[in-house]
Design an enzyme around this catalytic site. Structure first.
Site, mmCIF file in Angstrom:
data_model
loop_
_atom_site.group_PDB
_atom_site.id
_atom_site.type_symbol
_atom_site.label_atom_id
_atom_site.label_comp_id
_atom_site.label_asym_id
_atom_site.label_seq_id
_atom_site.Cartn_x
_atom_site.Cartn_y
_atom_site.Cartn_z
ATOM 1 N N TYR A 39 7.861 116.482 -86.433
ATOM 2 C CA TYR A 39 8.778 115.902 -85.440
ATOM 3 C C TYR A 39 8.802 114.371 -85.570
ATOM 4 C CZ TYR A 39 10.984 114.358 -81.172
ATOM 5 O OH TYR A 39 11.820 113.721 -80.282
ATOM 6 N N SER A 64 12.871 108.254 -81.512
ATOM 7 C CA SER A 64 11.792 108.544 -80.560
ATOM 8 C C SER A 64 10.651 107.579 -80.807
ATOM 9 C CB SER A 64 11.288 109.979 -80.765
ATOM 10 O OG SER A 64 10.080 110.187 -80.057
#
Ligand code: NDP
Ligand code: 8X3
Length: 254
Positions: A154, A141
């Site tokens: 995250y 990501s």
């Protein structure tokens, strides 16, 4: 293309993984589709099974023993895995770190880090048997590269994805197995619904009035990476929608 290309996709029940299943099926690849929601896997098998061989595995990537067993039990027609897409993952707790339940951090680590490692360890022998042209695509990501508020564990878990991918490349040198960290920016899937624990309004608001990436956009990137000539390895691709960019540093003032 080789005679029987096989792709194993984790997190195939929605978003990027489901779109990837359709893209690879359209190109004639056999599919191994994994996820926890069996009914969604069955629906995919019903539809895509009319085009190509589809093997479904109801599997939680956090359960290393179940992952290992499922790979050992693969039927012969799909056991020669050409491409592994480590896509299963999630974000939780968009609030600041100091307000987060420890359980949410643990779930992200168990899924995005341990789950990735579990599946990789189980599937790597098949990729090594396949040799040249075998591909592992790990879904990272932009959060693994760029900090932002509420990203805490995250983003850190996606930084793990990137460094793990790079380190694997070092060890796999000479085997022909390729490894890519594919790092998308904002994309409209069930991701924000999961992150907000079912807050549909928050999810709709995030994507409203802009043009996020679609699951199809990322699935096409996956297919591109997997079908490059055998001698080419994309180490890292970061993809943002044109309508997403960085902001200036935040400064705390009196
Ligand atoms: P979705 O929520 O639509 O899909 C997530 C998938 O992961 C589902 O198929 C889900 O299946 C699976 N999954 C989650 N936890 C587990 C688990 N414990 N075991 C097995 N499967 C699991 O989101 P996306 O498609 O957007 O997300 C896919 C990947 O892309 C994730 O790794 C995410 O972090 C990453 N990503 C997403 C971005 C975005 O903006 N959407 C941007 C950058 C990266 P099931 O619930 O059936 O198990
Ligand atoms: C999540 C991408 O843009 O929401 O992996 O940080 S973004």
């Amino acid at each position: 293309m080789k005679a029987n290309n096989v792709v194993l996709i984790t997190g195939a029940t929605s978003g990027f993984g489901e779109a990837a299943a359709k893209v690879f099926a359209a190109a004639g690849w056999s599919l191994i589709l994994c996820g926890r929601r069996l009914s969604r896997l069955e629906t995919l098998k019903e539809t895509l099974g009319q085009q190509v061989a589809v093997h479904i595995i109801e599997m939680d990537v956090r359960n290393s023993a179940a992952v290992k067993q499922a790979i050992e039990d693969l039927p012969a027609d799909v056991a020669d895995i050409t491409t592994l897409i480590n896509n299963a993952g999630l974000a939780l707790a968009p609030q600041p770190a100091q307000q987060v339940d420890l359980a949410d951090w643990q779930t992200m680590i168990d899924t995005n880090v341990s789950g990735l490692v579990n599946v990789t360890h189980a599937v790597l022998p098949a990729l090594l048997r396949h040799g040249a042209g075998a591909t592992m695509i790990n879904i990272g990501s932009i959060a693994g590269q760029w900090p932002y508020p509420g990203s805490h564990v995250y983003g850190a878990s996606k930084a793990f994805v990137k460094q793990f991918s790079y380190n694997l490349r070092c060890d796999l040198l000479g085997t022909g197995v390729r490894v890519t960290d594919l790092a998308p920016g904002i994309a409209e899937t069930e991701f924000t619904l999961v992150r907000t624990k079912g807050d549909r309004a928050a999810s709709d608001t995030l994507y409203r009035g802009t043009t996020p990436l679609s699951a199809q956009d990322i699935a096409e990137q996956m297919f591109y990476i997997a079908t490059l000539p055998d001698h080419m390895n994309i180490n890292h691709i970061e993809v943002m929608p044109v309508r997403q960019a960085w902001q200036p540093f935040a400064i705390d003032r009196d």
